[in-house]
Design a protein around this motif. Structure first.
Motif, short mmCIF file in Angstrom:
data_model
loop_
_atom_site.label_atom_id
_atom_site.label_comp_id
_atom_site.label_asym_id
_atom_site.label_seq_id
_atom_site.Cartn_x
_atom_site.Cartn_y
_atom_site.Cartn_z
N ASN A 81 0.84 -1.21 0.00
CA ASN A 81 0.00 0.00 0.00
C ASN A 81 0.87 1.25 0.00
O ASN A 81 1.70 1.42 0.89
N ARG A 82 0.68 2.10 -1.00
CA ARG A 82 1.42 3.35 -1.11
C ARG A 82 0.45 4.50 -1.35
O ARG A 82 0.43 5.11 -2.42
N PRO A 83 -0.40 4.83 -0.35
CA PRO A 83 -1.35 5.93 -0.54
C PRO A 83 -0.63 7.28 -0.51
O PRO A 83 0.51 7.38 -0.06
N GLY A 84 -1.33 8.31 -0.97
CA GLY A 84 -0.78 9.66 -0.90
C GLY A 84 -0.60 10.30 -2.26
O GLY A 84 -0.42 9.62 -3.27
N GLY A 85 -0.69 11.63 -2.26
CA GLY A 85 -0.46 12.38 -3.49
C GLY A 85 -1.46 12.06 -4.58
O GLY A 85 -1.13 12.16 -5.77
N ASP A 86 -2.69 11.68 -4.20
CA ASP A 86 -3.73 11.33 -5.17
C ASP A 86 -3.27 10.26 -6.14
O ASP A 86 -3.65 10.25 -7.32
N GLY A 87 -2.43 9.35 -5.63
CA GLY A 87 -1.95 8.24 -6.44
C GLY A 87 -0.51 8.38 -6.88
O GLY A 87 0.13 7.39 -7.29
N LEU A 88 0.05 9.59 -6.80
CA LEU A 88 1.42 9.82 -7.29
C LEU A 88 2.47 9.05 -6.50
O LEU A 88 3.47 8.60 -7.08
N VAL A 89 2.25 8.87 -5.20
CA VAL A 89 3.23 8.14 -4.39
C VAL A 89 3.38 6.71 -4.91
O VAL A 89 4.49 6.20 -5.08
N SER A 90 2.25 6.07 -5.16
CA SER A 90 2.29 4.69 -5.66
C SER A 90 2.88 4.63 -7.07
O SER A 90 3.65 3.71 -7.41
N LEU A 91 2.55 5.61 -7.88
CA LEU A 91 3.05 5.62 -9.26
C LEU A 91 4.55 5.84 -9.31
O LEU A 91 5.25 5.25 -10.15
N GLN A 92 5.06 6.67 -8.42
CA GLN A 92 6.51 6.90 -8.36
C GLN A 92 7.23 5.62 -7.95
O GLN A 92 8.27 5.27 -8.51
N ALA A 93 6.68 4.92 -6.96
CA ALA A 93 7.29 3.66 -6.51
C ALA A 93 7.28 2.63 -7.63
O ALA A 93 8.26 1.91 -7.84
N PHE A 94 6.19 2.56 -8.36
CA PHE A 94 6.07 1.63 -9.48
C PHE A 94 7.07 1.98 -10.58
O PHE A 94 7.77 1.11 -11.11
N ASN A 95 7.14 3.26 -10.92
CA ASN A 95 8.02 3.70 -12.00
C ASN A 95 9.49 3.48 -11.66
O ASN A 95 10.29 3.08 -12.52
#
Length: 323
Positions: free
Chosen positions: A68-82
């Motif tokens: 789970n990487r909530p935060g930044g309206d999804g950007l936190v998870s997207l950064q971790a994925f990228n």
């Protein structure tokens, strides 16, 4: 001699067919897999992801970990994925985050959300709902429009970044209604405010408002999906209520990184389709206010693009440009 040659040729052909089929199915996964989510534990997406992670782990013989990487309206998870840039690290979430983020934020996106996330397989559609306080005695979208026209600028609608916000306020502006946009940092507070009539209109996931609806404090006027919510079959769809322009499929599922092979995408999609037949998953998906919707790579890609085009059209109505 001729017979021996024929048998030998057949053996070679069979061997090539066997090995060719094996080559068509990649050895995936070869190690543990991560699902990166943009939401907190116990959210509808989290519950869905964990159900599929458990079944896929058993099928693959490799751990499937939900992160789970909530935060930044999804950007936190997207950064971790990228940053991972690995076909064993997958992003699990709604396409709406990818299609709306470029319009929701003033800053440019840290990477291309269109080319950086490759649709692999859809899993479900989140049912969105348009709701009002029960105390207002409004029982249809027609009555809501009439109330807004009778009291221009007097009704307040909750607003938070996301797909439901875009859909509602694009629809409001397109119809020339004067409903005040009330920003929320945490949309989870909005249902209680709606029940207490501190706001008068809310568009969010059906799962969020379902408890207060069952308690009789919120009236759900319509759902925006093409079919009715499994747990509330008496609530009409927006199209059934006479407003097909409010129809919106909030599709979500698994995305892979740029460069993920088509063979791996097809393998993951086939395995997800296989485990989705589990009746426990089907029942649980419905219970949390979502609709099972399994689409392979090509169909899912087309659905995401259709949503991207729809969001661009709504953004134009709202006067917004992508960043």
């Amino acid at each position: 001699m001729a017979r021996t040659a024929i048998l030998a040729s057949l053996a070679v052909a069979i061997a090539l067919q066997i090995f060719g089929s094996a080559a068509a199915q990649p050895a995936y996964p070869t190690r543990s897999v991560r699902f990166i989510l943009p939401f907190n534990p116990a959210s509808a997406s989290d519950i869905t992801a964990r159900m599929f992670a458990d079944r896929l782990s058993a099928r693959w013989g490799k751990p499937v970990v939900v992160e789970n990487r909530p935060g930044g309206d999804g950007l936190v998870s997207l950064q971790a994925f990228n940053t991972a840039n690995d076909d064993h690290t997958l992003w699990f979430g709604p396409a709406g985050i990818l299609t709306v983020l470029p319009y929701d934020h003033d800053d440019a996106m840290p990477f291309d959300l269109q080319s950086g996330l490759v649709p692999v397989v859809s899993v479900s559609d989140v049912v969105l709902a348009v709701s009002v306080p029960t105390s207002m005695n409004i029982n249809s979208i027609d009555q809501l429009i009439a109330a807004a026209k009778a009291q221009p600028g007097k009704l307040n609608a909750a607003a938070a970044q996301g797909i439901s916000d875009f859909l509602l306020f694009g629809w409001i502006k397109d119809r020339g209604l004067q409903i005040v946009r009330v920003p929320y940092r945490d949309i989870m507070q909005a249902p209680n405010d709606l029940a207490e009539e501190r706001i008068e209109v809310l568009s969010t996931s059906f799962a969020v408002v379902q408890p207060l609806m069952r308690a009789g404090k919120i009236k759900v006027l319509a759902v925006t999906s093409k079919q009715r919510a499994p747990t509330a079959p008496d609530i009409p769809t927006a199209a059934e209520a006479g407003y097909p322009d409010l129809t919106f499929e909030s599709i979500g599922g698994i995305f892979g990184p740029r460069g993920i092979s088509d063979a791996v995408r097809e393998k993951i999609a086939a395995d997800v389709r296989e485990v989705s037949a589990d009746p426990v998953i089907v029942q649980r998906i419905g219970d949390i206010g979502t609709i099972m919707d399994i689409q392979g790579p090509k169909q899912f890609s087309a659905s995401v693009q259709a949503q991207r085009d729809r969001i661009a059209a709504i953004a134009k109505v709202l006067g917004l440009a992508p960043h």
